[in-house]
Design a protein around this motif. Structure first.
Motif, PDB file in Angstrom:
ATOM      1  N   PRO A1117     -77.880 -15.406  11.750  1.00  0.00           N
ATOM      2  CA  PRO A1117     -79.068 -15.174  12.577  1.00  0.00           C
ATOM      3  C   PRO A1117     -80.060 -14.239  11.886  1.00  0.00           C
ATOM      4  CG  PRO A1117     -77.164 -14.021  13.465  1.00  0.00           C
ATOM      5  CD  PRO A1117     -76.658 -14.858  12.351  1.00  0.00           C
ATOM      6  N   ASP A1118     -81.318 -14.510  12.107  1.00  0.00           N
ATOM      7  CA  ASP A1118     -82.368 -13.659  11.531  1.00  0.00           C
ATOM      8  C   ASP A1118     -83.382 -13.379  12.622  1.00  0.00           C
ATOM      9  OD1 ASP A1118     -84.103 -12.271  10.073  1.00  0.00           O
ATOM     10  OD2 ASP A1118     -84.528 -13.843   8.605  1.00  0.00           O
ATOM     11  N   THR A1120     -85.657 -11.179  12.439  1.00  0.00           N
ATOM     12  CA  THR A1120     -86.902 -10.605  11.937  1.00  0.00           C
ATOM     13  C   THR A1120     -87.535 -11.507  10.896  1.00  0.00           C
ATOM     14  OG1 THR A1120     -85.620  -9.442  10.286  1.00  0.00           O
ATOM     15  CG2 THR A1120     -86.086  -8.263  12.328  1.00  0.00           C
ATOM     16  N   ALA A1122     -89.994 -13.616   8.912  1.00  0.00           N
ATOM     17  CA  ALA A1122     -91.449 -13.433   8.830  1.00  0.00           C
ATOM     18  C   ALA A1122     -92.159 -14.529   9.624  1.00  0.00           C
ATOM     19  CB  ALA A1122     -91.882 -13.473   7.374  1.00  0.00           C
ATOM     20  N   GLU A1167     -85.608 -12.634  19.176  1.00  0.00           N
ATOM     21  CA  GLU A1167     -86.119 -11.389  19.696  1.00  0.00           C
ATOM     22  C   GLU A1167     -87.223 -11.749  20.677  1.00  0.00           C
ATOM     23  OE1 GLU A1167     -87.013  -8.486  16.725  1.00  0.00           O
ATOM     24  OE2 GLU A1167     -88.174  -7.289  18.153  1.00  0.00           O
ATOM     25  N   TYR A1170     -91.248 -11.955  20.095  1.00  0.00           N
ATOM     26  CA  TYR A1170     -91.658 -11.720  18.704  1.00  0.00           C
ATOM     27  C   TYR A1170     -92.313 -12.973  18.111  1.00  0.00           C
ATOM     28  CZ  TYR A1170     -91.080 -11.233  13.631  1.00  0.00           C
ATOM     29  OH  TYR A1170     -91.271 -11.230  12.282  1.00  0.00           O
TER      30      TYR A1170
END
Lengths: 1240, 423
Positions: A1117-1118, A1120, A1122, A1167, A1170
Motif C-alpha cells: 500500500p502507498d 502517499t 504522488a 488516505e 488526499y
C-alpha cells in the motif's frame, strides 16, 4: 667565550623553543632542528667550520637537556676535545660530560685527547680535563689516567688551582675503582698528603682533607696515621691563632716543633666567613679525625681536647649562637663545626667534662626552632644516651624531648621517639609508656605501627607487674587497633596463658573493653582467645550467653582468621553452658550456616564443632581442653624490631627481657611443643585406646551426619599424623601462633592417645593409608563448592576404591575387622542393594555431591534417560543389571539405524549433532578416556578388568532400557522393533476450504488439523515475496509422527519453495516449523499446492492442500503516492480491460470508516481526502510487486470507491492497473467485501 | 546509573590548562582534572595521550581532541563509553554551528557564557539531553561571537519551543519560507584500505555519508532513491524507517539547513581509486632507496586532487634527493617522512617518486627500522568507490503540489580515509 654567548642561531632556536605554546609545537621544532643538524653532520663533503660545529653541538645539548633522545653527534662532540682551540675543547668537554656516561664507548675515542690535555702544562686544559674526568670518569679511565693525575698532584710546580681539582678528581677515581684494588699506596702517598696538608691555600686544603676523608672512609686509617697529627696541626692553625689565647691552652702548645712558617695564620681575610676562619674546612678536619683512634701523642690529645672544649662550650665571643639576631649563615657554620666536634668527642670518648658540656650544648639546641638543628641534636642525644654515664644527664632533658614529639616535623618526631625508647629504663618506664600511650592517639599514622611496637617492647621489658603489662597491652590494643602487629596480641595471649593469676583479670578486662566498643581485628582475636579460654573463670559475673553476644557482635565484620578464632571461642563458650538452649540454638545455627561457607578452613571448623556440639560431654572431656602453657620463646616483638632497626641495642634489650620474663614464668622455659602435649592433663586411658577410628565408632552411628564426623576425625587424624609418624620430626620450632591455637585445642588429646593405641601395629598402619587417602575425598564431600574438582578427581580406577572406602568404613565400624573387609568382601558389598543405602545417607549432608561421586559409573545413563522421563538412576540400574552383555548391542544398533544413515563405524561421531541422543557418547569419553568413536570397543574392556560383572553393568545397560516404551524413541526410527500401535485413522477436524478462505483475509491461522496433527500458518509479505511458515504440531502425547513429508508444488504465477529441511518425525507434543518461500511472478491466477503426509502408529495421512495466496497479499500500500503520478496513470489505464468497474448496492448505508477499511483490506493504501477530495469518495493506491528477485517489476494499482451522496448504500467501484487480471481480481475483492460487510 | 556518561566535562588547551569546567555531579573535584593533565596529557609516556579511554583509580577519563582543544569526560562509575564519545562529538558539532566557525581555544575563550549555557542544556546530571543545534537554537538565542550577523536575519523566539522539542516533527519548524527552494545533496565516500607489503588487500571498505543542505519552504517531503547496494545504513532521525524497510526509499521531512541524512558502509565491491607500488631498499646503514609508483584506477575523464603521499623514512634521515614525475616532494623532518604533494592526478595515468635517502649513523644500537606504512590522502570528485548511486531525489509538498519548484543539486566525491600501504 664571548662568541659562544652571541651564537645567533642558538639563541634563535632557544627563543623558538621557549615561544612554543605546547609540547607538540616544541616537538615539531625540535624534530626540524634535529633534521637540520643531521643534514649538516651527515654531509661528508663539506666540512663544517668550528663555529658551526660548536653551534650545532650546543643545540644538541640544549635539546638533550629538554629531555629528548639524542642518538647522533657524539662523535662530533668527541672530535672537539683534541682540537687545539680552547673554545672547541670547552664545548667538546661540556658536551661529552653531558651526553656520555661512564661506560660509553665513545669515551675511548676521547681518552687520548684527555691524557694529552692532562700533561699539556696548560692550566686551562688541565682544569678542563680534570673536571671532565671528575664528572664522567669510570673505571677504565681511572686505570689509564690515575698516574697522570697523581703526577699533577705531587708536582710542586702545579698551581693550587689545578691541584685542588686533581685531588677531587683522584678521590672520584678512587671511588670508582673496585674496593679490592688500591689506587694509591699509603707508603708513597702519605708524604705527599702531608705536604699537601701544609699548604696555605684553603681551597686546596679543603679538597685535600676531603680526599683524605674519602680514602679513610674507604680503606680505614691503616697506613695514614701520620696524617692525624697534621690534621690536628691544621685545626690548630684554624682555631688556635684566632681564638685560643695562651692562657687557655698553655704555653707548651707553641713549642711542639712547629716550623715557624706554620705559625702564620691561615686566616687571610678572604677566608673568614662571618669572622670564622674557613668553617667548612674546620668541619671537614673534625670529620676526618673521626676516622682515627684517639691520638697517641699526649700533646696532640691535649691540644685536641682543648680545641673541642672551646668549640663545644661556644665561649668564643665570635661563635656564640645564642646571641640574638645572629646571621643564620653564621649560625649554620658554627653548628656545623659544633656537631662535628660533638661527634668527634663522642668518638674519641673524651673526658666526661667534655661530654657533659656537649649535653648542655645539645640541650640548648633542642630548644631552637630550626628543625635541622633540632633533628641533629636529637640524633646526637640518641648516640650519647648509649653511654650510661651520660644518660642521667640526658634525662634532665626528657620534658624537652617529649615536647619534640609534638613537633610539626615528622622526622623530628621519629627521632624523638627513638631517643625516648633509648632513654627508657625500669625507673621511668611506667611514666614514659603512659606518655607514649597518650601520645599514640594523636600520633601520625605512618609512625603508629613503630610506636605501638616500641610501647609494647618497653612495656614488656620494664613491666613492674604482669597486671600492669596486661593493662598496658589492652590499652594498646584498644587505642592503636589496626596498627597493632599480630605479634603483640600473640604475646599478650602467651603471657596471660602462662600466668594463672592473670587469667581471670584479663578476661574481665576484655569484657570491659568489648563493652566499651573495641572492635579492631587484633582486639577481636585477643577477645576470642581470652574469652574462649578464660570465659569460664568469669561465667558467674558474665553469663556465657552474654559472652557469646559480645563476641558475636564482632563476628560479621571480622576477617577469616578472626572468624576461625571466634568459632573456636563459640564452641568453648557453648560448652560452658550446654544446657542453655538459646545459646545452643544461636551457636548451632551459626555453625550450620558456615558448614556451607566458601572458605574451607571455616567450613571445616563449623562442621567439626557442630559435631562436637552434639556431644558436649565427650567434647569437654576429650577435645576442648584448657590451653597448655606456652613454651617460652624469644619475644617476636624484639625480633621484629631488630629486623627493622638492624642491630641497634639488641644485646642489652634481649638480655633485660630474658631476665624480666623468666622471672615471671620460671618453669616453662625449656618446653617444646611435643612434651607439652604429654604434659597436658592426661586423658583417661579408655579414651586413649579408642583412637582415631574409635572416635567415629562412638559418634558415627548416632549422628545423622556420618560424613561430617568421619571427615572431622579423619582430618584431625591427618594433622596429628605428622606428629605421630616417627619419620617426621615434631614441629619443634615455634609455629605461627594462629595455627597453634587451633590445632592445639582440637588435638590436645590426639597426640597422646595414638601411641597408646599402638598395641596392634597393623591396624594403625592400615588406618594411616586410609586416613591419608580419605582427606583427598574428604574436603570435596563437605565443601559445598567444588563440583568440578569432584568429577575431575575421580578417574576410572578411583571408582573402584571409592566405594570400598565408603562401604569399608561403615560396616566395618560395627565389627572392627577393618582390614579383612577391605581386601575380602567387597564384591558382595558392591551390589546395587548395598550401594543405594550408602549414598542416600550421604546425600543430605553432602548435598549436590552425593550424586557426582558415582558419576564415572552412573553418569552416562543420565543424558540418555533425559528424553524419556525422570528416572531414579539407582532404581533403574537394578532390573537391568543382569543384562550386561547385550547392552552395547542395542546402543550400537540403534545408532546404526538412525535416520542419518551413518555406517556402524561412523555413527557415533555423527550422533552428537543429531538430536537427543547426542549427549550420550560424550560422558563415556570421560571415564574411558577415549574419543567418542572409541567408546564402543572400550566397553568390553572394563568389565574383565574389574571382574565385577554385576557391579559394573549400570552404564552400558541403562543406555537402552529407559526407552522401554520402544527402542525407536531416542533414535527416531520406527523401523527398529517398534511394536505396531493400533490407532484410529486421522480425520480433519474442520473444513479445509474454510480454513483456506479465512487465511486469505488474515496472515495467521489454522491451515489444517486432525486429531494427531495441527498445522498452523504464519505469513509475512514483502514486495512480491511471501515468507510462509508452517507450524507442524504433534497433538499426540504418546506417539511420534514419522515419515512426515511436506511437498509444495508451484503454480504458474506463484512459485513456492521449502527453504529448510522438513523434519522426518515429530515427537509427541513437539512443534516444528517449515518455512516456505513464495515468489509472485505475475498476477495470481492459480495457487500453489501443498502435499502433506505422515505416519502415526499404524495409520497414515495423505492430504492435498492449497496455499492461501491471492493478489492482494502482494500489494504494497502507498498512501502517499504522488498525485501527479496517480492521475497520470489513472488516465493511462482508464479503459477496459485495465480498468474494471462495478456498481454495488447494499441494503444498509456505510460510513467512511468501513469503506476505507474495505479498501485497506484489499491491500491498497488510502488516505481520506488526499487523492479524491470528495468526502463521499475514497481513492487508494498500491504497488503490485512481482517477478523474480533479480528483475522485479512494480505496477501501480489504483482504485476509487465512489459513494452516492444521496444514498450511501450505493457505490461504484473502479480499479485500474497496468495488468487486467489484477484490476479484475482487486475489484472483485473490494466488491465482495463491500457487499458482505455489516453496517457499522 | 549505568546510563550516565559523564560526571564532569572539561575543555583543555594543548598545554593542559583548563578552559572550561562543567561538573554535573558533586563527587568530582578539580584535582581529578589535574590528574588528567599530569597523568595523561603531559605524561612522560607519550603514548598515554593516544589512549582515549583511561581509568585511573576510580575515575575514567575519556578524551577527544579537536583542533587545539581536548574535550574530557570524567566518569566515576562504569560509564557508557560510546555514549560519552558520541556526546562529545555532537558537542563539537554543536559548538561549531554556534560559533559559525571552528571550535578552537580562541573561540572557547570568547564564548564562555554561551558554552556554559549550552552545556547546561546538552547534559543534565550526567545524562545527555538535546544536542541538536537546530533545536537548541530555538532555546538559546545567544550567538557565538564569530558568527556572521549578516548571514541570517535574526529569528524570532519560538513560543512553542518545548512543543517542538517534544512534537512529532521535532526537527523542523512550521512556516519556513524561502524565495528560492534549493536542495543540495552530497554523496561523500571515504575509502579505507590496508594493503600488505606483497600487494594483498587486508581490509578495504567504504564509509559513505549523504550530506544534505535543504533551503526549502513549508513542510516538504523528500524521497531519495538509492540503488540496492547499501549495507549498514544509519539514518538521521527524520527518516521514515518503515517506508525504507518496505520500499527501500528514503522518505523524510528534512530539517532546515545542513544535516547528515545517512551513513552507510560497504565492504564488498570496493573499487580502489589508486594503486600504489612501493619499493624500499635499505643500502647499508646510511642509505635508503625509495621508489613509489602510483596508478589511478579511474576513468581519464575525472581526476584526483589535493593528494598527499607520506612515505616514511627512518628517524635518522639526514637528507633526501627526490625525483618526481608530478607534483612536489620533500623530506619533512617533523613527519619523519617524504611528503609528496600532487595537486591534480588525471585518471588512468601513473606517476612515480624516486628518492635517495642519506642517513646519519646513530651512536646507539637501535632496533632495525620497522618500516612504517605509506599513507595517502586524496579527493576524487565525481567518483564513487562503492557502487551506491542516488537514483532519484523527489520533493513533494502537499499544499502547493506542482506549484512547488525546487532546484536540486547532487554531487559526489571520494575521499581518502585510512589509506595505508605497508612496505
Amino acid at each position: 667565550m664571548s662568541k659562544t654567548v652571541f651564537m645567533r642561531g642558538l639563541q634563535n632556536f632557544i627563543q623558538d623553543i621557549r615561544a612554543c605554546q605546547n609540547k607538540e609545537q616544541e616537538q615539531k621544532r625540535v624534530d626540524k632542528e634535529l633534521a637540520k643538524i643531521r643534514e649538516k653532520f651527515g654531509d661528508d663533503k663539506h666540512q663544517l667550520d668550528g663555529y658551526d660545529r660548536r653551534k650545532y653541538i650546543w643545540k644538541l645539548l640544549y635539546i638533550y637537556m629538554l629531555g629528548y633522545d639524542i642518538d647522533f653527534g657524539h662523535r662530533q662532540a668527541c672530535d672537539l676535545i683534541p682540537k687545539p682551540k680552547y673554545k672547541d675543547k670547552q664545548v667538546g668537554y661540556m658536551a661529552c660530560s653531558i651526553l656520555l656516561h661512564e661506560g660509553d664507548e665513545f669515551l675511548r675515542l676521547a681518552i687520548n685527547g684527555i691524557r694529552s690535555d692532562l700533561i699539556s702544562r696548560n692550566e686551562a686544559f688541565e682544569c678542563l680535563a680534570l673536571s671532565f674526568i671528575g664528572s664522567v670518569g669510570g673505571g677504565e679511565m681511572a686505570e689509564t689516567l690515575v698516574p697522570d693525575i697523581l703526577k699533577l698532584l705531587c708536582n710542586g710546580a702545579t698551581r693550587p688551582l689545578v691541584k685542588k681539582r686533581a685531588a677531587l678528581c683522584l678521590l672520584k677515581m678512587i671511588r670508582k675503582t673496585p674496593a679490592d684494588q688500591q689506587v694509591v699506596n699509603p707508603d708513597t702517598f702519605v708524604p705527599t698528603l702531608n705536604d699537601l696538608l701544609e699548604e696555605h691555600d684553603p681551597g686546596l686544603l679543603l679538597s685535600v682533607v676531603t680526599l683524605l676523608a674519602g680514602i679513610l672512609a674507604r680503606n680505614g686509617p691503616g697506613g695514614y696515621e701520620p696524617c692525624q697529627s697534621r690534621l690536628i696541626r691544621l685545626l690548630e692553625r684554624l682555631i688556635g691563632v684566632n681564638t685560643l689565647k695562651p692562657p687557655d691552652i698553655g704555653p707548651e702548645y707553641l713549642f711542639y716543633g712547629i716550623p715557624s712558617p706554620w705559625l702564620q695564620p691561615l686566616a687571610a681575610s678572604e677566608y673568614l666567613f662571618y669572622g670564622i676562619p674557613s668553617p667548612w674546612l674546620q668541619a671537614k678536619c673534625l670529620r676526618a679525625l673521626q676516622y682515627f683512634a684517639a691520638p697517641e701523642v699526649p700533646a696532640d690529645r691535649a691540644s685536641l681536647n682543648a680545641m673541642l672544649q672551646v668549640i663545644i662550650d661556644g665561649k668564643n665571643a665570635n661563635s656564640d649562637v645564642s646571641k640574638p639576631g645572629i646571621n643564620p649563615n653564621k649560625a649554620n657554620a658554627i653548628y656545623a663545626i659544633m656537631f662535628e666536634a660533638i661527634s668527634l668527642a663522642l668518638h674519641l670518648d673524651m673526658d666526661a667534662k667534655l661530654l657533659e658540656s656537649s649535653v648542655v650544648a645539645l640541650g640548648t639546641f633542642l630548644t631552637i626552632k630550626e628543625a635541622n638543628i633540632k633533628y641533629l641534636a636529637l640524633e646526637s642525644f640518641a648516640r650519647l644516651a648509649l653511654l650510661p654515664d651520660i644518660l642521667v644527664a640526658i634525662r634532665h632533658h626528657q620534658p624537652t624531648v617529649l615536647a619534640s614529639m609534638r613537633d610539626p616535623d615528622i622526622s623530628i618526631r621519629k627521632k624523638a621517639m627513638d631517643l625516648l625508647f633509648t632513654m627508657c629504663d625500669a625507673n621511668n618506664a611506667p611514666d614514659l609508656v603512659g606518655e607514649l600511650l597518650a601520645y599514640l592517639v594523636t600520633a601520625d599514622f605512618t609512625m603508629r605501627e613503630e610506636l605501638v611496637l616500641k610501647i609494647a617492647i618497653l612495656a614488656e621489658k620494664f613491666a613492674p607487674t604482669v597486671q600492669w603489662y596486661v593493662d598496658t597491652a589492652m590499652h594498646l590494643l584498644e587505642r592503636a587497633g589496626d596498627f597493632v602487629n599480630e605479634d603483640i596480641w600473640h604475646r599478650v595471649v602467651q603471657l596471660v596463658t602462662n600466668n594463672e593469676s592473670m587469667q581471670q583479670y584479663a578476661a574481665r578486662n576484655m569484657v570491659a573493653l568489648l563493652r566499651r566498643g573495641g572492635s579492631h581485628e587484633s582486639v577481636v582475636c585477643t577477645a576470642a582467645y581470652l574469652l574462649g579460654e578464660y570465659g569460664r573463670l568469669i561465667k558467674e559475673e558474665v553469663l556465657p550467653m552474654d559472652q557469646f553476644r559480645l563476641l558475636n557482635s564482632l563476628f560479621p565484620a571480622a576477617s577469616q582468621n578472626a572468624k576461625g578464632l571466634l568459632m573456636t571461642a563459640f564452641i568453648k563458650i557453648y560448652l560452658l553452658a550446654p544446657q542453655d538452649q538459646n545459646l545452643k540454638k544461636e551457636i548451632v545455627s551459626l555453625f550450620e550456616r558456615f558448614q556451607k561457607f566458601m572458605d574451607a578452613e571455616l567450613q571445616q571448623r563449623a562442621a567439626e564443632y557442630l559435631t562436637l556440639a552434639d556431644q558436649p560431654q565427650a567434647a569437654v572431656e576429650k577435645f576442648i581442653l584448657p590451653m597448655p602453657k606456652w613454651p617460652e620463646r624469644e619475644s617476636t616483638l624484639l625480633r621484629q624490631l631488630q629486623k627493622r632497626e638492624g642491630t641497634e641495642d639488641d644485646v642489652s634489650s634481649s638480655a633485660v627481657l630474658g631476665t624480666a620474663a623468666s622471672g615471671q614464668v620460671p618453669d616453662v622455659q625449656t618446653q617444646t611443643l611435643q612434651p607439652s602435649a604429654s604434659q597436658s592433663p592426661p586423658p583417661p586411658a579408655a579414651a586413649a585406646s579408642i583412637d582415631l577410628l574409635g572416635d567415629e565408632a562412638l559418634l558415627g552411628p548416632s549422628t545423622s551426619d556420618p560424613f561430617a564426623v568421619l571427615q572431622s576425625s579423619a582430618s584431625a587424624g591427618m594433622t596429628s599424623n605428622s606428629q605421630v609418624a616417627p619419620a617426621k620430626p615434631p614441629p619443634s620450632n615455634p609455629v605461627d601462633l594462629l595455627s597453634d591455637l587451633f590445632s592445639d585445642t582440637v588435638l590436645s588429646t590426639a597426640p597422646a592417645p595414638v601411641p597408646a593405641s599402638v598395641p596392634a601395629p597393623a591396624p594403625v598402619a592400615v588406618s594411616n593409608p586410609f586416613v591419608a587417602a580419605f582427606p583427598s575425598a574428604g574436603p570435596a564431600q563437605v565443601a559445598g563448592s567444588y563440583p568440578t574438582q569432584m568429577t575431575g578427581s575421580y578417574p576410572p580406577q578411583m571408582t573402584g576404591s571409592y566405594p570400598t572406602q565408603m562401604t569399608g568404613s561403615y560396616p566395618s565400624q560395627m565389627t572392627g575387622s577393618y582390614p579383612t573387609q577391605m581386601t575380602g568382601s567387597y564384591p558382595p558389598q558392591m551390589t546395587a542393594g548395598m550401594t543405594p543405602p550408602t549414598y542416600p545417607t550421604a546425600a543430605p549432608s553432602a548435598g549436590p555431591f552425593a550424586v557426582p561421586p558415582p558419576a564415572p559409573i552412573m553418569a552416562p545413563p543420565i543424558p540418555l534417560m533425559a528424553p524419556a522421563s525422570v528416572m531414579n538412576p539407582f532404581a533403574s540400574s537394578l532390573p537391568i543389571s543382569s543384562a550386561s552383555a547385550p547392552a552395547p548391542i542395542p546402543l550400537a544398533a540403534s545408532a546404526a539405524f538412525s535416520p542419518f544413515g551413518a555406517s556402524a563405524s561412523g555413527q557415533v561421531s555423527a550422533g552428537p549433532s543429531a538430536g537427543p541422543t547426542g549427549g550420550a557418547p560424550t560422558p563415556y569419553a570421560g571415564p574411558t578416556g577415549g574419543v567418542p568413536s572409541a567408546f564402543l570397543p572400550s566397553y568390553p574392556a572394563p568389565i574383565p578388568a574389574y571382574t565385577l560383572p554385576p557391579a559394573m553393568p549400570p552404564p552400558p545397560v541403562i543406555a537402552a532400557p529407559p526407552t522401554a516404551g520402544g527402542f525407536n524413541d531416542p533414535f527416531g526410527d520406527q523401523a527398529f522393533g517398534a511394536p505396531p500401535v493400533s490407532l484410529p485413522p486421522p480425520v480433519a477436524t474442520g473444513d479445509v476450504n474454510a480454513w483456506f478462505n479465512s487465511l486469505l483475509n488474515k496472515e495467521r491461522g489454522i491451515f489444517y488439523e486432525d486429531q494427531y496433527l495441527q498445522v498452523g500458518v504464519q505469513a509475512r509479505y514483502t514486495e512480491g515475496r511471501g515468507d510462509f511458515t508452517l507450524f507442524l504440531g504433534n497433538k499426540s502425547a504418546e506417539h511420534p509422527l514419522s515419515q512426515v513429508s511436506v511437498v509444495v508444488n508451484s503454480a504458474a504465477s506463484v512459485t513456492a519453495a521449502i527453504t529448510a529441511p522438513v523434519p522426518v518425525q515429530i515427537l509427541p507434543k513437539q512443534q516444528l516449523q517449515v518455512p516456505i518461500q513464495l515468489t509472485c511472478l505475475a498476477p495470481v491466477t492459480d495457487v500453489p499446492s501443498l502435499h502433506l503426509a505422515y505416519v502415526i502408529g499404524n495409520q497414515s495421512l495423505q492430504q492435498q492442500l492449497q496455499i492461501p495466496v491471492a493478489n492482494h497479499k502482494f500489494l504494497v500500500p502507498d498512501t502517499t503516492v504522488a498525485k501527479e503520478l496517480f492521475f497520470e496513470q489513472w488516465k493511462l489505464y482508464g479503459n477496459p480491460p485495465n480498468k474494471a468497474q462495478e456498481m454495488v448496492s447494499r441494503e444498509t448505508p456505510l460510513s467512511t470508516a468501513p469503506i476505507i477499511s474495505v479498501v485497506q483490506q484489499a491491500g491498497l493504501g488510502v488516505e481520506h481526502g488526499y487523492l479524491d477530495p470528495s468526502p463521499y469518495n475514497e481513492a487508494g493506491a498500491a504497488y503490485f510487486v512481482f517477478g523474480t528477485p533479480g528483475s522485479k517489476q512494480r505496477a501501480l494499482v489504483m482504485c476509487r470507491v465512489e459513494g452516492n451522496p444521496q444514498n450511501m448504500a450505493q457505490f461504484r467501484v473502479t480499479v485500474s492497473s497496468p495488468l487486467p487480471q489484477l484490476s479484475a481480481s482487486t475489484k472483485d475483492m473490494i466488491v465482495s467485501k463491500l457487499k458482505s460487510i455489516s453496517p457499522s | 546509573m549505568a546510563l550516565s556518561s559523564a560526571h564532569a566535562i572539561y575543555f583543555f588547551n594543548l598545554r593542559g590548562d583548563i578552559l572550561i569546567e562543567r561538573r554535573y555531579r558533586d563527587d568530582v573535584t578539580r584535582d581529578v582534572a589535574e590528574n588528567f593533565r599530569t597523568q595523561i596529557l603531559n605524561s612522560k609516556d607519550s603514548s598515554a595521550i593516544q589512549t582515549p579511554v583511561r581509568t585511573l583509580g576510580s575515575c575514567t577519563f575519556m578524551h577527544l581532541r579537536h583542533a587545539d582543544v581536548y574535550i574530557l569526560c570524567i566518569s566515576k562509575n562504569n560509564p557508557n563509553v560510546m555514549l560519552a564519545f558520541s556526546f562529545m562529538t555532537s558537542l563539537v558539532s554543536l559548538f561549531k554551528s554556534y560559533f559559525g566557525g571552528d571550535l578552537n581555544e580562541a573561540n572557547i575563550q570568547n564564548n564562555f557564557v554561551l558554552i556554559y549555557e549550552l552545556l547546561d542544556e546538552a547534559m543534565d546530571f550526567g545524562l545527555p539531553q538535546i544536542t541538536d543545534p537546530t533545536i537548541l537554537k530555538s532555546l538559546i538565542f545567544q550567538k557565538g561571537s564569530s558568527i556572521d550577523f549578516f548571514e541570517k536575519k535574526k529569528e524570532k523566539a519560538d513560543p512553542n519551543a518545548t512543543l517542538q522539542v517534544t512534537g512529532a516533527v521535532s526537527w523542523r519548524k512550521e512556516g519556513i519560507k524561502y524565495k528560492k527552494n534549493e536542495v543540495f545533496l552530497d554523496l561523500v565516500e571515504q575509502v579505507n584500505l590496508l594493503m600488505s607489503s606483497n600487494g594483498t588487500i587486508l581490509t578495504s571498505d567504504v564509509q559513505g555519508r549523504i550530506m544534505m543542505k535543504c533551503l526549502l519552504s513549508d513542510m516538504p517531503e523528500l524521497r531519495v532513491g538509492l540503488n540496492d547496494k547499501v549495507e549498514d545504513a544509519t539514518f538521521h532521525q527524520c527518516v521514515n524507517l518503515s517506508t525504507y524497510e518496505a520500499q527501500k526509499v528514503i522518505t523524510f521531512v528534512p530539517p532546515d539547513g545542513e544535516f547528515e541524512l545517512m551513513k552507510y558502509r560497504c565492504h564488498d565491491g570496493v573499487s580502489l581509486p589508486f594503486k600504489v607500488l612501493p619499493v624500499i631498499n635499505e643500502m647499508g646503514r646510511t642509505r635508503l632507496e625509495v621508489n613509489v609508483q602510483i596508478k589511478a584506477a579511474f576513468s581519464s575523464k575525472i581526476y584526483g586532487i589535493n593528494m598527499t603521499i607520506l612515505v616514511p623514512v627512518p628517524d635518522n634521515t639526514a637528507k633526501a634527493n627526490l625525483l618526481v614525475t608530478n607534483g612536489k616532494a620533500k623530506y619533512d623532518a617533523t613527519k619523519k617522512a617524504l611528503v609528496w604533494k600532487i595537486s591534480k592526478f588525471m585518471g588512468e595515468s601513473d606517476h612515480s617518486l624516486r628518492a635517495e635517502v642519506t642517513l646519519v649513523a646513530t651512536t646507539k644500537e637501535k632496533k632495525p627500522w620497522v618500516r612504517p606504512p605509506i599513507s595517502m590522502q586524496f579527493q576524487v570528485p565525481m567518483l564513487s568507490a562503492s557502487s551506491v548511486r542516488v537514483a532519484y531525489l523527489k520533493i513533494l509538498e502537499r499544499k502547493m503540489g506542482s506549484e512547488y519548484h525546487v532546484d536540486k543539486w547532487v554531487r559526489k566525491v571520494v575521499k581518502s580515509g585510512e589509506y595505508i600501504i605497508r612496505t
